[in-house]
Write a protein that holds these residues in place. Structure first.
Motif, short mmCIF file in Angstrom:
data_model
loop_
_atom_site.label_atom_id
_atom_site.label_comp_id
_atom_site.label_asym_id
_atom_site.label_seq_id
_atom_site.Cartn_x
_atom_site.Cartn_y
_atom_site.Cartn_z
N GLU A 292 0.85 -1.20 0.00
CA GLU A 292 0.00 0.00 0.00
C GLU A 292 0.88 1.25 0.00
N TYR A 293 0.57 2.19 -0.86
CA TYR A 293 1.39 3.42 -0.88
C TYR A 293 0.60 4.62 -0.41
N ALA A 294 1.31 5.56 0.15
CA ALA A 294 0.74 6.89 0.37
C ALA A 294 1.81 7.85 -0.13
N THR A 295 1.71 8.19 -1.40
CA THR A 295 2.79 8.99 -2.02
C THR A 295 2.46 10.48 -1.98
N PRO A 296 3.48 11.32 -1.92
CA PRO A 296 3.23 12.77 -1.93
C PRO A 296 3.03 13.27 -3.36
N GLY A 297 2.73 14.55 -3.50
CA GLY A 297 2.59 15.15 -4.84
C GLY A 297 3.96 15.33 -5.49
N TYR A 298 3.94 15.66 -6.78
CA TYR A 298 5.18 15.78 -7.54
C TYR A 298 6.06 16.95 -7.08
N ASP A 299 5.42 17.93 -6.39
CA ASP A 299 6.23 19.10 -6.01
C ASP A 299 7.12 18.83 -4.81
N LEU A 300 6.95 17.70 -4.13
CA LEU A 300 7.88 17.38 -3.03
C LEU A 300 9.10 16.70 -3.65
N ALA A 301 10.20 17.46 -3.71
CA ALA A 301 11.39 16.92 -4.37
C ALA A 301 12.61 17.09 -3.46
N LEU A 302 13.59 16.23 -3.68
CA LEU A 302 14.83 16.28 -2.88
C LEU A 302 16.02 16.30 -3.83
N LYS A 303 17.10 16.97 -3.38
CA LYS A 303 18.32 16.94 -4.20
C LYS A 303 19.19 15.80 -3.65
N VAL A 304 19.06 14.65 -4.28
CA VAL A 304 19.74 13.45 -3.76
C VAL A 304 20.32 12.62 -4.91
N ASP A 305 21.06 11.59 -4.54
CA ASP A 305 21.53 10.62 -5.53
C ASP A 305 20.39 9.60 -5.68
N LYS A 306 19.63 9.77 -6.74
CA LYS A 306 18.39 9.01 -6.92
C LYS A 306 18.62 7.50 -6.82
N GLY A 307 19.60 7.00 -7.59
CA GLY A 307 19.83 5.55 -7.64
C GLY A 307 20.13 4.99 -6.25
N LYS A 308 20.87 5.75 -5.46
CA LYS A 308 21.30 5.22 -4.16
C LYS A 308 20.16 5.27 -3.14
N ILE A 309 19.33 6.31 -3.21
CA ILE A 309 18.19 6.36 -2.29
C ILE A 309 17.20 5.24 -2.64
N VAL A 310 17.00 5.03 -3.93
CA VAL A 310 16.10 3.93 -4.35
C VAL A 310 16.66 2.60 -3.84
N MET A 311 17.98 2.45 -3.92
CA MET A 311 18.60 1.20 -3.46
C MET A 311 18.34 1.01 -1.95
N ALA A 312 18.49 2.08 -1.16
CA ALA A 312 18.26 1.98 0.29
C ALA A 312 16.80 1.59 0.56
N LEU A 313 15.88 2.26 -0.17
CA LEU A 313 14.45 1.95 0.02
C LEU A 313 14.14 0.51 -0.38
N THR A 314 14.75 0.08 -1.48
CA THR A 314 14.51 -1.29 -1.96
C THR A 314 14.97 -2.30 -0.91
N ASN A 315 16.13 -2.04 -0.30
CA ASN A 315 16.62 -2.96 0.73
C ASN A 315 15.63 -3.08 1.88
N ILE A 316 15.06 -1.94 2.28
CA ILE A 316 14.12 -1.96 3.41
C ILE A 316 12.82 -2.66 3.02
N LEU A 317 12.34 -2.37 1.81
CA LEU A 317 11.10 -3.02 1.34
C LEU A 317 11.31 -4.54 1.21
N ASN A 318 12.48 -4.91 0.71
CA ASN A 318 12.79 -6.34 0.58
C ASN A 318 12.69 -7.06 1.92
N ASN A 319 13.27 -6.41 2.96
CA ASN A 319 13.21 -7.00 4.30
C ASN A 319 11.77 -7.11 4.78
#
Ligand code: ADP
Length: 416
Positions: A292-319
Protein backbone atom coordinates in the motif's frame (compact mmCIF):
# COMPACT_ATOMS: atom_id res chain seq x y z
CA UNK A 1 95.25 32.97 17.07
CA UNK A 2 97.55 31.71 14.32
CA UNK A 3 96.34 32.00 10.75
CA UNK A 4 96.34 28.16 10.46
CA UNK A 5 94.12 27.89 13.54
CA UNK A 6 91.86 30.65 12.20
CA UNK A 7 91.53 28.83 8.88
CA UNK A 8 90.83 25.58 10.70
CA UNK A 9 88.01 27.16 12.75
CA UNK A 10 86.51 28.82 9.67
CA UNK A 11 86.48 25.46 7.87
CA UNK A 12 84.81 23.83 10.89
CA UNK A 13 82.10 26.49 11.01
CA UNK A 14 81.54 26.01 7.29
CA UNK A 15 81.24 22.23 7.67
CA UNK A 16 78.89 22.50 10.63
CA UNK A 17 76.63 24.97 8.84
CA UNK A 18 76.66 22.58 5.86
CA UNK A 19 75.53 19.79 8.22
CA UNK A 20 72.65 21.96 9.48
CA UNK A 21 71.62 22.55 5.85
CA UNK A 22 71.87 18.79 5.14
CA UNK A 23 69.78 18.01 8.21
CA UNK A 24 66.96 20.21 6.87
CA UNK A 25 67.07 18.47 3.48
CA UNK A 26 67.15 14.90 4.75
CA UNK A 27 64.39 15.45 7.26
CA UNK A 28 62.09 16.67 4.55
CA UNK A 29 62.86 13.86 2.06
CA UNK A 30 60.61 10.83 2.29
CA UNK A 31 61.68 9.03 -0.89
CA UNK A 32 64.19 6.42 0.18
CA UNK A 33 66.35 6.13 -2.96
CA UNK A 34 67.15 9.85 -3.44
CA UNK A 35 67.57 10.22 0.32
CA UNK A 36 70.19 7.47 0.49
CA UNK A 37 72.04 8.92 -2.47
CA UNK A 38 72.06 12.39 -0.93
CA UNK A 39 73.36 11.10 2.42
CA UNK A 40 76.05 9.09 0.67
CA UNK A 41 77.22 12.07 -1.43
CA UNK A 42 77.25 14.29 1.65
CA UNK A 43 79.31 11.72 3.57
CA UNK A 44 81.98 11.82 0.86
CA UNK A 45 81.82 15.63 0.59
CA UNK A 46 81.99 16.36 4.33
CA UNK A 47 84.96 14.04 4.94
CA UNK A 48 86.69 14.96 1.66
CA UNK A 49 86.69 11.28 0.66
CA UNK A 50 86.75 9.71 -2.77
CA UNK A 51 83.72 7.60 -2.10
CA UNK A 52 81.09 6.61 0.46
CA UNK A 53 78.42 3.98 0.94
CA UNK A 54 75.44 3.08 3.09
CA UNK A 55 74.74 -0.43 4.33
CA UNK A 56 71.46 -1.29 6.05
CA UNK A 57 70.49 -4.34 8.07
CA UNK A 58 67.75 -6.45 6.50
CA UNK A 59 65.20 -6.93 9.30
CA UNK A 60 64.29 -10.43 8.07
CA UNK A 61 67.72 -11.95 7.39
CA UNK A 62 69.70 -9.75 9.79
CA UNK A 63 72.33 -9.40 7.04
CA UNK A 64 73.85 -6.15 5.87
CA UNK A 65 73.20 -4.94 2.32
CA UNK A 66 74.68 -2.07 0.35
CA UNK A 67 71.78 0.31 -0.18
CA UNK A 68 73.80 3.11 -1.75
CA UNK A 69 77.21 2.80 -3.35
CA UNK A 70 79.10 5.54 -5.08
CA UNK A 71 79.15 4.34 -8.67
CA UNK A 72 77.68 5.60 -11.91
CA UNK A 73 77.30 2.03 -13.12
CA UNK A 74 73.71 0.89 -12.46
CA UNK A 75 74.61 -2.77 -13.03
CA UNK A 76 77.31 -2.62 -10.34
CA UNK A 77 74.88 -0.78 -8.03
CA UNK A 78 72.16 -3.41 -8.34
CA UNK A 79 74.66 -6.28 -8.16
CA UNK A 80 76.09 -4.88 -4.92
CA UNK A 81 72.62 -4.47 -3.44
CA UNK A 82 72.04 -8.19 -3.86
CA UNK A 83 75.27 -9.33 -2.19
CA UNK A 84 74.71 -9.99 1.51
CA UNK A 85 77.53 -8.57 3.59
CA UNK A 86 78.08 -11.02 6.47
CA UNK A 87 77.95 -9.46 9.94
CA UNK A 88 80.70 -11.80 11.19
CA UNK A 89 82.97 -11.36 8.23
CA UNK A 90 83.12 -7.70 7.27
CA UNK A 91 84.35 -4.42 8.67
CA UNK A 92 80.80 -2.98 8.41
CA UNK A 93 79.61 -6.05 10.36
CA UNK A 94 82.19 -5.30 13.06
CA UNK A 95 80.89 -1.70 13.27
CA UNK A 96 77.39 -3.10 13.87
CA UNK A 97 78.35 -5.86 16.30
CA UNK A 98 80.72 -3.66 18.31
CA UNK A 99 78.33 -0.72 17.99
CA UNK A 100 81.20 1.77 17.61
CA UNK A 101 83.03 3.64 14.82
CA UNK A 102 85.95 1.88 13.14
CA UNK A 103 88.73 4.07 11.72
CA UNK A 104 91.26 2.34 9.46
CA UNK A 105 94.14 3.86 7.56
CA UNK A 106 94.68 0.53 5.81
CA UNK A 107 91.73 -1.89 5.55
CA UNK A 108 94.14 -4.76 4.88
CA UNK A 109 95.15 -4.63 8.53
CA UNK A 110 91.59 -5.61 9.56
CA UNK A 111 91.06 -9.37 9.73
CA UNK A 112 87.49 -9.13 8.41
CA UNK A 113 87.86 -6.98 5.32
CA UNK A 114 85.11 -8.06 2.91
CA UNK A 115 86.78 -8.03 -0.49
CA UNK A 116 83.79 -9.05 -2.60
CA UNK A 117 82.46 -5.49 -2.70
CA UNK A 118 85.76 -4.08 -3.98
CA UNK A 119 86.06 -6.88 -6.51
CA UNK A 120 82.57 -6.15 -7.86
CA UNK A 121 82.92 -2.38 -7.98
CA UNK A 122 86.55 -2.11 -9.02
CA UNK A 123 87.11 0.44 -6.24
CA UNK A 124 90.12 -0.78 -4.25
CA UNK A 125 89.47 0.52 -0.74
CA UNK A 126 92.52 1.48 1.26
CA UNK A 127 91.35 3.67 4.14
CA UNK A 128 87.90 3.47 5.73
CA UNK A 129 85.82 5.32 8.28
CA UNK A 130 82.74 3.33 9.35
CA UNK A 131 80.09 4.83 11.65
CA UNK A 132 77.11 2.94 13.12
CA UNK A 133 73.73 4.47 12.29
CA UNK A 134 71.53 4.16 15.37
CA UNK A 135 67.93 4.76 16.34
CA UNK A 136 68.22 5.02 20.13
CA UNK A 137 70.30 1.92 20.99
CA UNK A 138 69.40 -0.06 17.89
CA UNK A 139 71.93 -0.11 15.03
CA UNK A 140 70.13 0.01 11.66
CA UNK A 141 73.19 0.17 9.41
CA UNK A 142 76.57 1.67 8.68
CA UNK A 143 77.70 4.86 6.98
CA UNK A 144 81.13 4.46 5.40
CA UNK A 145 83.58 6.90 3.86
CA UNK A 146 86.42 5.32 1.86
CA UNK A 147 89.57 6.28 -0.02
CA UNK A 148 91.81 4.46 -2.46
CA UNK A 149 94.84 6.06 -0.87
CA UNK A 150 95.56 6.31 2.81
CA UNK A 151 96.07 9.91 3.74
CA UNK A 152 94.48 9.29 7.15
CA UNK A 153 91.32 10.49 8.89
CA UNK A 154 91.09 13.39 11.29
CA UNK A 155 89.04 13.53 14.48
CA UNK A 156 86.89 16.16 12.75
CA UNK A 157 86.13 13.73 9.90
CA UNK A 158 84.84 11.22 12.44
CA UNK A 159 82.78 13.86 14.29
CA UNK A 160 81.17 15.16 11.08
CA UNK A 161 80.33 11.66 9.91
CA UNK A 162 78.88 10.78 13.33
CA UNK A 163 76.63 13.86 13.24
CA UNK A 164 75.53 12.95 9.71
CA UNK A 165 74.98 9.29 10.64
CA UNK A 166 72.74 10.12 13.59
CA UNK A 167 70.56 12.43 11.46
CA UNK A 168 70.59 9.96 8.58
CA UNK A 169 69.42 7.04 10.75
CA UNK A 170 66.20 8.81 11.73
CA UNK A 171 65.53 10.08 8.20
CA UNK A 172 66.18 6.64 6.66
CA UNK A 173 63.94 4.93 9.21
CA UNK A 174 61.12 7.40 8.46
CA UNK A 175 61.53 7.08 4.70
CA UNK A 176 61.66 3.25 4.96
CA UNK A 177 58.44 3.27 6.95
CA UNK A 178 56.75 5.50 4.38
CA UNK A 179 58.06 3.28 1.55
CA UNK A 180 56.68 0.17 3.29
CA UNK A 181 53.36 1.94 3.90
CA UNK A 182 53.17 2.98 0.23
CA UNK A 183 53.91 -0.57 -0.91
CA UNK A 184 51.34 -2.02 1.47
CA UNK A 185 48.77 0.56 0.35
CA UNK A 186 49.51 -0.19 -3.31
CA UNK A 187 49.15 -3.95 -2.74
CA UNK A 188 45.92 -3.46 -0.82
CA UNK A 189 44.50 -1.17 -3.52
CA UNK A 190 45.33 -3.78 -6.13
CA UNK A 191 43.66 -6.50 -4.06
CA UNK A 192 40.66 -4.25 -3.52
CA UNK A 193 40.45 -3.58 -7.26
CA UNK A 194 40.67 -7.32 -7.98
CA UNK A 195 37.92 -7.97 -5.45
CA UNK A 196 35.70 -5.26 -6.98
CA UNK A 197 36.37 -6.50 -10.52
CA UNK A 198 35.62 -10.06 -9.45
CA UNK A 199 32.34 -9.06 -7.79
CA UNK A 200 31.34 -6.95 -10.81
CA UNK A 201 32.07 -9.75 -13.28
CA UNK A 202 30.56 -12.50 -11.11
CA UNK A 203 27.36 -10.58 -10.47
CA UNK A 204 27.03 -9.61 -14.12
CA UNK A 205 27.53 -13.22 -15.22
CA UNK A 206 24.97 -14.44 -12.66
CA UNK A 207 22.34 -11.86 -13.55
CA UNK A 208 21.74 -12.99 -17.12
CA UNK A 209 20.89 -16.65 -16.46
CA UNK A 210 18.95 -15.58 -13.37
CA UNK A 211 16.65 -13.29 -15.31
CA UNK A 212 15.88 -16.21 -17.65
CA UNK A 213 15.01 -18.40 -14.64
CA UNK A 214 12.87 -15.61 -13.15
CA UNK A 215 11.00 -15.14 -16.44
CA UNK A 216 10.21 -18.83 -16.95
CA UNK A 217 9.39 -19.48 -13.30
CA UNK A 218 6.89 -16.63 -13.12
CA UNK A 219 5.33 -17.70 -16.46
CA UNK A 220 5.02 -21.31 -15.23
CA UNK A 221 3.62 -20.25 -11.89
CA UNK A 222 0.78 -18.37 -13.61
CA UNK A 223 0.13 -20.91 -16.38
CA UNK A 224 0.66 -24.28 -14.72
CA UNK A 225 -1.92 -26.06 -12.61
CA UNK A 226 -1.74 -27.56 -9.10
CA UNK A 227 1.54 -29.06 -7.98
CA UNK A 228 3.46 -27.77 -11.00
CA UNK A 229 2.45 -24.22 -10.14
CA UNK A 230 3.67 -24.74 -6.55
CA UNK A 231 7.02 -26.01 -7.82
CA UNK A 232 7.32 -23.03 -10.13
CA UNK A 233 6.57 -20.75 -7.18
CA UNK A 234 9.36 -22.36 -5.15
CA UNK A 235 11.79 -21.83 -8.04
CA UNK A 236 10.62 -18.23 -8.38
CA UNK A 237 11.13 -17.51 -4.67
CA UNK A 238 14.63 -18.97 -4.66
CA UNK A 239 15.58 -17.03 -7.77
CA UNK A 240 14.26 -13.80 -6.22
CA UNK A 241 16.32 -14.40 -3.08
CA UNK A 242 19.34 -15.06 -5.23
CA UNK A 243 18.79 -11.81 -7.07
CA UNK A 244 18.80 -9.96 -3.75
CA UNK A 245 22.08 -11.65 -2.76
CA UNK A 246 23.65 -10.55 -6.03
CA UNK A 247 22.39 -7.00 -5.48
CA UNK A 248 23.93 -6.93 -1.98
CA UNK A 249 27.21 -8.23 -3.36
CA UNK A 250 27.26 -5.62 -6.10
CA UNK A 251 26.44 -2.85 -3.65
CA UNK A 252 29.12 -3.84 -1.11
CA UNK A 253 31.30 -0.94 -2.29
CA UNK A 254 28.70 1.56 -1.03
CA UNK A 255 29.47 0.58 2.57
CA UNK A 256 32.32 3.10 2.43
CA UNK A 257 30.56 5.77 0.39
CA UNK A 258 31.35 9.41 1.16
CA UNK A 259 29.31 12.55 0.52
CA UNK A 260 31.63 13.49 -2.37
CA UNK A 261 30.70 10.35 -4.31
CA UNK A 262 26.99 11.20 -4.51
CA UNK A 263 25.57 12.30 -7.84
CA UNK A 264 22.83 14.62 -6.68
CA UNK A 265 19.97 15.84 -8.84
CA UNK A 266 16.55 17.20 -7.93
CA UNK A 267 14.13 14.25 -7.89
CA UNK A 268 10.42 14.09 -6.96
CA UNK A 269 10.07 11.84 -3.90
CA UNK A 270 7.18 10.01 -5.53
CA UNK A 271 9.46 8.92 -8.39
CA UNK A 272 11.89 7.29 -6.00
CA UNK A 273 9.09 5.59 -4.07
CA UNK A 274 7.57 4.17 -7.24
CA UNK A 275 10.92 2.94 -8.52
CA UNK A 276 11.68 1.14 -5.24
CA UNK A 277 8.17 -0.34 -5.12
CA UNK A 278 8.58 -1.48 -8.75
CA UNK A 279 11.84 -3.24 -7.82
CA UNK A 280 10.14 -5.39 -5.18
CA UNK A 281 6.77 -5.83 -6.85
CA UNK A 282 7.40 -9.33 -8.19
CA UNK A 283 8.76 -10.51 -4.85
CA UNK A 284 5.73 -9.06 -2.98
CA UNK A 285 3.37 -10.77 -5.42
CA UNK A 286 5.25 -14.05 -5.14
CA UNK A 287 4.70 -13.91 -1.36
CA UNK A 288 1.08 -12.87 -1.68
CA UNK A 289 1.72 -9.49 0.02
CA UNK A 290 -0.14 -6.27 -0.58
CA UNK A 291 1.94 -3.14 -1.04
CA UNK A 292 0.00 0.00 0.00
CA UNK A 293 1.39 3.42 -0.88
CA UNK A 294 0.74 6.89 0.37
CA UNK A 295 2.79 8.99 -2.02
CA UNK A 296 3.23 12.77 -1.93
CA UNK A 297 2.59 15.15 -4.84
CA UNK A 298 5.18 15.78 -7.54
CA UNK A 299 6.23 19.10 -6.01
CA UNK A 300 7.88 17.38 -3.03
CA UNK A 301 11.39 16.92 -4.37
CA UNK A 302 14.83 16.28 -2.88
CA UNK A 303 18.32 16.94 -4.20
CA UNK A 304 19.74 13.45 -3.76
CA UNK A 305 21.53 10.62 -5.53
CA UNK A 306 18.39 9.01 -6.92
CA UNK A 307 19.83 5.55 -7.64
CA UNK A 308 21.30 5.22 -4.16
CA UNK A 309 18.19 6.36 -2.29
CA UNK A 310 16.10 3.93 -4.35
CA UNK A 311 18.60 1.20 -3.46
CA UNK A 312 18.26 1.98 0.29
CA UNK A 313 14.45 1.95 0.02
CA UNK A 314 14.51 -1.29 -1.96
CA UNK A 315 16.62 -2.96 0.73
CA UNK A 316 14.12 -1.96 3.41
CA UNK A 317 11.10 -3.02 1.34
CA UNK A 318 12.79 -6.34 0.58
CA UNK A 319 13.21 -7.00 4.30
CA UNK A 320 9.61 -6.02 4.99
CA UNK A 321 8.51 -8.65 2.45
CA UNK A 322 11.03 -11.24 3.63
CA UNK A 323 10.23 -10.96 7.34
CA UNK A 324 6.43 -10.88 6.95
CA UNK A 325 4.64 -14.19 6.69
CA UNK A 326 2.41 -14.80 3.70
CA UNK A 327 -0.35 -12.41 2.65
CA UNK A 328 0.61 -9.47 4.83
CA UNK A 329 0.29 -5.77 4.12
CA UNK A 330 3.30 -3.55 3.67
CA UNK A 331 2.62 0.18 3.96
CA UNK A 332 4.96 2.58 2.25
CA UNK A 333 4.48 6.25 3.00
CA UNK A 334 6.01 9.68 3.13
CA UNK A 335 5.73 12.45 5.72
CA UNK A 336 7.21 15.92 6.07
CA UNK A 337 8.51 17.09 9.46
CA UNK A 338 9.93 20.62 9.70
CA UNK A 339 12.88 20.56 7.35
CA UNK A 340 12.88 16.83 6.78
CA UNK A 341 11.22 14.27 4.55
CA UNK A 342 10.51 10.94 6.21
CA UNK A 343 10.08 7.79 4.15
CA UNK A 344 8.34 5.12 6.15
CA UNK A 345 8.04 1.35 5.55
CA UNK A 346 5.73 -0.50 7.90
CA UNK A 347 5.32 -4.28 7.88
CA UNK A 348 3.31 -6.88 9.79
CA UNK A 349 6.24 -9.24 10.20
CA UNK A 350 8.17 -10.91 12.97
CA UNK A 351 9.31 -7.66 14.60
CA UNK A 352 12.66 -6.65 16.04
CA UNK A 353 13.65 -6.77 19.73
CA UNK A 354 14.40 -3.31 21.18
CA UNK A 355 17.98 -4.24 22.10
CA UNK A 356 18.68 -4.96 18.42
CA UNK A 357 17.50 -1.60 17.02
CA UNK A 358 21.08 -0.36 16.49
CA UNK A 359 22.87 -3.61 15.77
CA UNK A 360 20.78 -4.59 12.76
CA UNK A 361 22.44 -1.72 10.87
CA UNK A 362 25.90 -3.22 11.36
CA UNK A 363 27.63 -5.07 8.52
CA UNK A 364 26.84 -8.81 8.37
CA UNK A 365 24.63 -8.61 11.47
CA UNK A 366 21.47 -10.66 11.63
CA UNK A 367 19.16 -11.10 14.62
CA UNK A 368 19.96 -14.58 15.96
CA UNK A 369 16.29 -15.61 16.36
CA UNK A 370 15.60 -14.63 12.78
CA UNK A 371 18.40 -16.82 11.47
CA UNK A 372 16.88 -19.89 13.09
CA UNK A 373 13.76 -19.14 11.08
CA UNK A 374 15.90 -19.64 7.97
CA UNK A 375 15.57 -16.25 6.36
CA UNK A 376 18.16 -15.85 3.68
CA UNK A 377 20.46 -12.89 3.37
CA UNK A 378 23.95 -11.70 4.09
CA UNK A 379 23.21 -9.06 6.72
CA UNK A 380 24.31 -6.24 4.42
CA UNK A 381 21.13 -4.58 3.17
CA UNK A 382 20.61 -2.30 6.17
CA UNK A 383 24.32 -1.49 6.56
CA UNK A 384 24.42 -0.37 2.92
CA UNK A 385 21.19 1.62 3.36
CA UNK A 386 22.62 3.32 6.47
CA UNK A 387 25.89 4.24 4.71
CA UNK A 388 23.99 5.74 1.77
CA UNK A 389 21.56 7.69 3.98
CA UNK A 390 24.35 9.01 6.20
CA UNK A 391 26.30 10.16 3.13
CA UNK A 392 23.19 12.30 2.42
CA UNK A 393 23.35 13.63 6.02
CA UNK A 394 20.14 11.79 6.76
CA UNK A 395 19.11 9.32 9.47
CA UNK A 396 17.71 5.80 9.47
CA UNK A 397 16.11 3.98 12.38
CA UNK A 398 13.56 1.33 13.32
CA UNK A 399 10.75 0.80 15.77
CA UNK A 400 8.87 -2.37 16.52
CA UNK A 401 5.88 -3.10 18.74
CA UNK A 402 7.37 -6.49 19.64
CA UNK A 403 7.56 -10.07 18.48
CA UNK A 404 5.25 -10.74 15.53
CA UNK A 405 3.85 -7.22 15.78
CA UNK A 406 5.71 -5.84 12.80
CA UNK A 407 8.46 -3.27 12.31
CA UNK A 408 8.54 0.27 11.00
CA UNK A 409 11.65 1.61 9.30
CA UNK A 410 12.20 5.36 8.95
CA UNK A 411 14.51 7.23 6.63
CA UNK A 412 14.82 10.94 7.22
CA UNK A 413 16.40 13.19 4.59
CA UNK A 414 17.03 16.93 4.93
CA UNK A 415 14.85 19.02 2.63
CA UNK A 416 17.46 21.67 1.88
P1 ADP B 1 19.64 -9.48 5.66
O1 ADP B 1 18.22 -9.14 5.46
O2 ADP B 1 20.34 -9.83 4.41
O3 ADP B 1 19.88 -10.47 6.76
P2 ADP B 1 19.85 -6.72 6.54
O4 ADP B 1 21.06 -5.89 6.81
O5 ADP B 1 18.92 -6.22 5.50
O6 ADP B 1 20.39 -8.15 6.15
O7 ADP B 1 19.09 -6.93 7.89
C1 ADP B 1 19.79 -7.29 9.05
C2 ADP B 1 18.89 -8.04 10.00
O8 ADP B 1 17.92 -7.14 10.55
C3 ADP B 1 18.09 -9.15 9.38
O9 ADP B 1 18.83 -10.35 9.28
C4 ADP B 1 16.94 -9.28 10.39
O10 ADP B 1 17.40 -10.02 11.52
C5 ADP B 1 16.72 -7.84 10.81
N1 ADP B 1 15.63 -7.20 10.02
C6 ADP B 1 15.77 -6.32 9.02
N2 ADP B 1 14.57 -5.91 8.54
C7 ADP B 1 13.63 -6.53 9.29
C8 ADP B 1 12.21 -6.53 9.30
N3 ADP B 1 11.51 -5.78 8.46
N4 ADP B 1 11.58 -7.31 10.22
C9 ADP B 1 12.29 -8.05 11.10
N5 ADP B 1 13.64 -8.11 11.14
C10 ADP B 1 14.32 -7.36 10.24
Amino acid sequence: MSSAQYLGDAARVQKLSRLVEVSLVINSTLDLEPLLRYIMDTAAEITGSQSASILLIDAKTQELHFMAFNTEDDAVQSHLKRIPVPLNDSIAGAVVLENRPIVLDDVNTHPRHFRKADDSSGFQTYSLLGIPMRIKDRVIGVLEAVNKIGDGWTEDDQTYLEILASQAAVAIENASLITRLRTAYHELSQLDKMKNDFIAIASHELRTPLSVILGYASFLKDEAQGEASEHAEAVLNSALRMRQLIEDMTNLRYLKIGEGELERTVVPVVDMMMMAAGDVQSMAEANGHRLEYATPGYDLALKVDKGKIVMALTNILNNAIKFTSKSGTIRFGCQTHDNEVWLVVQDEGIGIPKDQYERIFEEFYQVADHMTRKHNGMGLGLAIAKAVIQAHRGRIWVQSAGENKGSTFYISLPLS
